[in-house]
Design an enzyme around this catalytic site. Structure first.
Site, PDB file in Angstrom:
ATOM      1  N   SER A 264       1.130  -1.589  -0.061  1.00  0.00           N
ATOM      2  CA  SER A 264       0.147   0.138  -0.168  1.00  0.00           C
ATOM      3  C   SER A 264       0.751   1.293  -0.083  1.00  0.00           C
ATOM      4  O   SER A 264       1.323   1.293   0.512  1.00  0.00           O
ATOM      5  CB  SER A 264      -0.442   0.102   0.748  1.00  0.00           C
ATOM      6  OG  SER A 264      -1.168   1.216   1.237  1.00  0.00           O
TER       7      SER A 264
ATOM      8  N   HIS B 297      -0.923  -0.966  -4.475  1.00  0.00           N
ATOM      9  CA  HIS B 297      -2.335  -0.686  -3.585  1.00  0.00           C
ATOM     10  C   HIS B 297      -2.865   0.702  -3.305  1.00  0.00           C
ATOM     11  O   HIS B 297      -1.363   1.219  -2.842  1.00  0.00           O
ATOM     12  CB  HIS B 297      -2.658  -1.616  -2.097  1.00  0.00           C
ATOM     13  CG  HIS B 297      -3.420  -1.967  -1.753  1.00  0.00           C
ATOM     14  ND1 HIS B 297      -5.126  -2.464  -1.786  1.00  0.00           N
ATOM     15  CD2 HIS B 297      -3.980  -0.697  -0.924  1.00  0.00           C
ATOM     16  CE1 HIS B 297      -5.759  -2.079  -1.530  1.00  0.00           C
ATOM     17  NE2 HIS B 297      -5.720  -1.435  -0.768  1.00  0.00           N
TER      18      HIS B 297
ATOM     19  N   ASP C  28      -4.475   3.222  -1.845  1.00  0.00           N
ATOM     20  CA  ASP C  28      -5.537   3.694  -0.740  1.00  0.00           C
ATOM     21  C   ASP C  28      -6.240   4.933  -1.019  1.00  0.00           C
ATOM     22  O   ASP C  28      -5.702   6.163  -0.895  1.00  0.00           O
ATOM     23  CB  ASP C  28      -5.357   3.349   0.274  1.00  0.00           C
ATOM     24  CG  ASP C  28      -5.307   1.915   0.873  1.00  0.00           C
ATOM     25  OD1 ASP C  28      -6.121   1.827   0.284  1.00  0.00           O
ATOM     26  OD2 ASP C  28      -3.748   1.421   1.201  1.00  0.00           O
TER      27      ASP C  28
ATOM     28  N   MET D 261      -9.056   7.805   0.080  1.00  0.00           N
ATOM     29  CA  MET D 261      -9.516   8.480   1.055  1.00  0.00           C
ATOM     30  C   MET D 261     -10.216   9.528   1.291  1.00  0.00           C
ATOM     31  O   MET D 261      -9.509  10.224   0.615  1.00  0.00           O
ATOM     32  CB  MET D 261      -8.983   8.478   2.393  1.00  0.00           C
ATOM     33  CG  MET D 261      -8.374   6.433   2.681  1.00  0.00           C
ATOM     34  SD  MET D 261      -7.357   6.471   4.437  1.00  0.00           S
ATOM     35  CE  MET D 261      -6.943   5.234   3.835  1.00  0.00           C
TER      36      MET D 261
ATOM     37  N   HIS E  95      -8.223   1.500  -4.439  1.00  0.00           N
ATOM     38  CA  HIS E  95      -9.343   0.968  -3.537  1.00  0.00           C
ATOM     39  C   HIS E  95      -9.471   2.259  -2.837  1.00  0.00           C
ATOM     40  O   HIS E  95      -9.696   3.003  -2.379  1.00  0.00           O
ATOM     41  CB  HIS E  95      -8.070   0.394  -1.469  1.00  0.00           C
ATOM     42  CG  HIS E  95      -9.482   0.132  -0.362  1.00  0.00           C
ATOM     43  ND1 HIS E  95      -8.284  -0.282   0.638  1.00  0.00           N
ATOM     44  CD2 HIS E  95     -10.100  -0.337  -0.123  1.00  0.00           C
ATOM     45  CE1 HIS E  95      -9.464  -0.471   1.551  1.00  0.00           C
ATOM     46  NE2 HIS E  95     -11.058  -0.949   0.456  1.00  0.00           N
TER      47      HIS E  95
ATOM     48  N   MET F  61     -11.928   4.473  -0.897  1.00  0.00           N
ATOM     49  CA  MET F  61     -12.971   4.815   0.327  1.00  0.00           C
ATOM     50  C   MET F  61     -13.643   5.748   0.213  1.00  0.00           C
ATOM     51  O   MET F  61     -13.156   6.407   0.779  1.00  0.00           O
ATOM     52  CB  MET F  61     -11.791   4.660   2.077  1.00  0.00           C
ATOM     53  CG  MET F  61     -11.273   2.732   1.718  1.00  0.00           C
ATOM     54  SD  MET F  61      -9.781   3.088   2.702  1.00  0.00           S
ATOM     55  CE  MET F  61      -8.497   3.320   1.696  1.00  0.00           C
TER      56      MET F  61
ATOM     57  N   MET G  64     -11.151  -5.945   5.043  1.00  0.00           N
ATOM     58  CA  MET G  64     -10.347  -5.184   6.428  1.00  0.00           C
ATOM     59  C   MET G  64     -10.311  -5.762   7.366  1.00  0.00           C
ATOM     60  O   MET G  64     -11.560  -6.315   7.743  1.00  0.00           O
ATOM     61  CB  MET G  64     -10.856  -3.778   6.279  1.00  0.00           C
ATOM     62  CG  MET G  64     -11.927  -3.106   4.862  1.00  0.00           C
ATOM     63  SD  MET G  64     -10.182  -2.215   3.790  1.00  0.00           S
ATOM     64  CE  MET G  64      -9.291  -1.531   4.825  1.00  0.00           C
TER      65      MET G  64
ATOM     66  N   ASP H 161      -6.325  -6.179   3.797  1.00  0.00           N
ATOM     67  CA  ASP H 161      -5.935  -5.107   3.893  1.00  0.00           C
ATOM     68  C   ASP H 161      -5.678  -4.778   5.595  1.00  0.00           C
ATOM     69  O   ASP H 161      -6.879  -4.643   6.295  1.00  0.00           O
ATOM     70  CB  ASP H 161      -6.580  -4.343   3.462  1.00  0.00           C
ATOM     71  CG  ASP H 161      -6.097  -3.011   3.051  1.00  0.00           C
ATOM     72  OD1 ASP H 161      -4.585  -2.699   3.725  1.00  0.00           O
ATOM     73  OD2 ASP H 161      -6.537  -2.303   1.906  1.00  0.00           O
TER      74      ASP H 161
HETATM   75  C1  DX5 Z   1      -6.308   1.623   5.584  1.00  0.00           C
HETATM   76  C2  DX5 Z   1      -5.831   0.941   4.146  1.00  0.00           C
HETATM   77  C3  DX5 Z   1      -4.703   0.298   3.966  1.00  0.00           C
HETATM   78  C4  DX5 Z   1      -3.540   0.241   4.771  1.00  0.00           C
HETATM   79  C5  DX5 Z   1      -2.922  -1.194   5.134  1.00  0.00           C
HETATM   80  O1  DX5 Z   1      -7.346   2.073   5.623  1.00  0.00           O
HETATM   81  O2  DX5 Z   1      -7.020   0.768   3.002  1.00  0.00           O
HETATM   82  O3  DX5 Z   1      -4.586  -0.547   3.100  1.00  0.00           O
HETATM   83  O4  DX5 Z   1      -2.894   1.338   3.726  1.00  0.00           O
HETATM   84  O5  DX5 Z   1      -1.787  -0.357   5.947  1.00  0.00           O
HETATM   85  P1  DX5 Z   1      -0.848  -0.851   7.167  1.00  0.00           P
HETATM   86  O6  DX5 Z   1      -0.636  -2.124   6.052  1.00  0.00           O
HETATM   87  O7  DX5 Z   1       0.215  -0.357   7.573  1.00  0.00           O
HETATM   88  O8  DX5 Z   1      -1.925  -1.485   8.731  1.00  0.00           O
HETATM   89 ZN    ZN Z   2      -6.101   0.001   1.682  1.00  0.00          ZN
END
Ligand code: DX5
Ligand code: ZN
Length: 245
Positions: A10, A35, A37, A39, A68, A70, A139, A175
């Site tokens: 990620s 990956h 993320d 947000m 991903h 969110m 998750m 994840d």
């Molecule tokens: C959380 C993200 C993850 C996160 C994982 O909302 O979707 O992808 O970055 O990070 P680690 O591996 O540090 O838990």
């Molecule tokens: Zn993620």
């Protein structure tokens, strides 16, 4: 159907000031997927980056971009992420009332469609969309931040979704809080695609990324080969078996 283990670092844990170099470094270090993320500060309590950043880093690697989302609402933005270069687009089951429509929209754009479940969401939400998806993302932390602790409550959900998937060509991704130890647990429960942020980018030292990725992969593969299906009942044994660093 047993699929090979894929590791998806990620980039949320990367050094954003050197994002292009970081992508090149994890590519060279053996990452299978990248990956991303996304947000929005609304669906989750944090803001990361959007389609323009993904478009900017897309030329840095040929590897699969695993995006991903969110964000809520999600439907108005799916096309922008497809155009930016996403290969897999994953939406949250909790992001809106029309999950089936969102998944159809992703596939209509020629992309692989994924559905993600927050820790409190039961696996039943995927039952009637199994024919519309290429990936389920469980998750193992509450989404929003990297560096959180793995939630053991999700192990049973991973097992149940593994059974629901059966022989379908659907990847089961996890994840949040994935390390060598937890990689073994989720792989034994049936996960085949592992996202890891902190555990890959630890130290922000590109030289260590290959070893970090390899450690997660080896732990997952060893646990799967050992067939530790009831790993939550035997955590000590499982972790001992999987600790290959
Ligand atoms: C959380 C993200 C993850 C996160 C994982 O909302 O979707 O992808 O970055 O990070 P680690 O591996 O540090 O838990
Ligand atoms: Zn993620």
């Amino acid at each position: 159907m047993t699929k090979e283990i894929l590791i998806a670092p990620s980039i949320l844990a990367a050094d954003f000031a050197r994002l292009g170099e970081e992508i090149a470094a994890i590519d060279a270090a053996g990452a299978d997927w990248i990956h991303c993320d996304v947000m929005d500060g609304h669906f989750v309590p944090n803001i990361s980056f959007g389609a323009d950043v993904i478009k900017a880093i897309r030329p840095m690697t040929k590897k699969v971009f695993d995006v991903h989302l969110m964000i809520a609402p999600v439907d108005p933005y799916i096309e922008a992420f497809a155009t930016a270069g996403a290969d897999v687009i994953t939406v949250h089951a909790e992001a809106g009332p029309h999950l089936d429509r969102s998944l159809q929209a992703i596939r209509a754009l020629g992309k692989k469609a994924g559905v993600s479940l927050c820790p409190a969401t039961p696996e039943a939400v995927v039952e009637y969309v199994l024919d519309r998806i290429d990936l389920v993302l469980v998750m193992t932390v509450n989404p929003g931040f990297g560096g959180q602790s793995f939630l053991e409550s999700q192990i049973e959900k991973i097992r149940r979704i593994r059974t629901m998937i059966g022989d379908r060509p659907i990847r089961l991704e996890v994840d949040g809080g994935i390390t060598g130890d937890t990689a073994a647990i989720v792989a034994a429960a049936g996960a085949d695609t592992l996202v890891a942020g902190s555990a890959v980018f630890r130290g922000k030292n590109g030289a260590g990324y290959a070893a970090n990725i390899a450690a997660i992969r080896l732990a997952a593969e060893a646990a799967r080969v050992a067939g530790l299906h009831d790993i939550s009942a035997q955590p000590a044994r499982a972790r001992e078996t999987a600790r290959i660093r």
